[in-house]
Write a protein that holds these residues in place. Sequence first.
Motif, PDB file in Angstrom:
ATOM      1  N   PHE A 254      46.332   5.270  15.168  1.00 10.24           N
ATOM      2  CA  PHE A 254      47.535   5.788  15.030  1.00 10.24           C
ATOM      3  C   PHE A 254      48.182   5.812  16.441  1.00 10.24           C
ATOM      4  O   PHE A 254      49.303   5.136  16.929  1.00 10.24           O
ATOM      5  CB  PHE A 254      47.937   7.234  14.429  1.00 10.24           C
TER       6      PHE A 254
ATOM      7  N   SER B  34      56.703  11.297   6.040  1.00 12.01           N
ATOM      8  CA  SER B  34      55.915  11.338   4.739  1.00 12.01           C
ATOM      9  C   SER B  34      55.194  12.896   4.912  1.00 12.01           C
ATOM     10  O   SER B  34      54.965  13.387   3.768  1.00 12.01           O
ATOM     11  CB  SER B  34      54.957  10.605   5.095  1.00 12.01           C
ATOM     12  N   ARG B  35      54.973  13.429   5.987  1.00  6.37           N
ATOM     13  CA  ARG B  35      54.476  14.889   5.945  1.00  6.37           C
ATOM     14  C   ARG B  35      55.442  15.782   5.389  1.00  6.37           C
ATOM     15  O   ARG B  35      55.243  16.738   4.907  1.00  6.37           O
ATOM     16  CB  ARG B  35      53.993  15.184   7.380  1.00  6.37           C
TER      17      ARG B  35
ATOM     18  N   MET C 171      49.218  14.833  13.266  1.00  3.10           N
ATOM     19  CA  MET C 171      49.471  14.457  11.983  1.00  3.10           C
ATOM     20  C   MET C 171      48.208  14.149  11.076  1.00  3.10           C
ATOM     21  O   MET C 171      48.228  13.812   9.785  1.00  3.10           O
ATOM     22  CB  MET C 171      50.237  12.937  12.146  1.00  3.10           C
TER      23      MET C 171
ATOM     24  N   LYS D   9      57.353   4.063  13.672  1.00  2.00           N
ATOM     25  CA  LYS D   9      55.948   4.618  13.221  1.00  2.00           C
ATOM     26  C   LYS D   9      55.709   6.136  13.167  1.00  2.00           C
ATOM     27  O   LYS D   9      55.545   6.619  12.216  1.00  2.00           O
ATOM     28  CB  LYS D   9      54.784   4.049  13.966  1.00  2.00           C
ATOM     29  N   CYS D  10      56.260   6.769  14.199  1.00  2.17           N
ATOM     30  CA  CYS D  10      56.343   8.300  14.335  1.00  2.17           C
ATOM     31  C   CYS D  10      57.184   9.042  13.354  1.00  2.17           C
ATOM     32  O   CYS D  10      56.829   9.825  12.486  1.00  2.17           O
ATOM     33  CB  CYS D  10      56.525   8.773  15.608  1.00  2.17           C
TER      34      CYS D  10
ATOM     35  N   ASP E   7      58.331   7.529  10.383  1.00  8.07           N
ATOM     36  CA  ASP E   7      57.767   7.242   8.968  1.00  8.07           C
ATOM     37  C   ASP E   7      56.716   8.415   8.789  1.00  8.07           C
ATOM     38  O   ASP E   7      56.813   8.856   7.694  1.00  8.07           O
ATOM     39  CB  ASP E   7      57.338   5.862   8.762  1.00  8.07           C
ATOM     40  N   LEU E   8      55.752   8.552   9.523  1.00  4.51           N
ATOM     41  CA  LEU E   8      54.655   9.361   9.375  1.00  4.51           C
ATOM     42  C   LEU E   8      55.281  10.818   9.229  1.00  4.51           C
ATOM     43  O   LEU E   8      55.067  11.861   8.301  1.00  4.51           O
ATOM     44  CB  LEU E   8      53.422   9.413  10.402  1.00  4.51           C
TER      45      LEU E   8
END
Length: 130
Positions: A18, A76-77, A46, A69-70, A72-73
Motif C-alpha cells: 500500500f 471501504s473501512r 488501515m 487509492k487512500c 478508496d481504502l
Amino acid sequence: LYASREELREKVSFVEDFSELGKYFDMPIKTYSSGMKSRLGFGLSMAFKFDYYLVDEVTAVGDARFKQKCADLFRSRHAESSFIMVSHSLNSLKDFCDVAIYIGKNNEVNYYPDVSEAIENYKNEINESH
C-alpha cells in the motif's frame, strides 16, 4: 491475543504494497521524508480492521492516483466501521459523519444530529471573529 506468523506477514505485506515505498520500506524510518512517513502511517492504520477508528484530519499525500487509492481504502473501512473524526475539512465531515459535536470559541460543547447544522454554526463563528 497473538497474531500468527502468517497474519503478521500479511499485515507487513499489505503495508509494504500500500505505501509504495519500494526499497525504502526496509530502511530506518528516520531517513524517510514526511510524505513517506505519512504513507507508512496510513498503511499501518488501515492494515488492521477495527470497529472504531479515531481519525484526525484525513489527509492523503502523494500524487492524485495515490490520494485516490487512500480515499478508496478509507471509504471501504468506513463501510464496515465507525469513525470518530476531528477535521477542518468540512467536506470530509459531511462525507463520513452522521452527527457532530462542535466546540465553539467559548468552549461551548454542542451536539448536532445534523452535521450540516454544526458546519453552519462553525462558519458563522468564523465570520463573526473576522
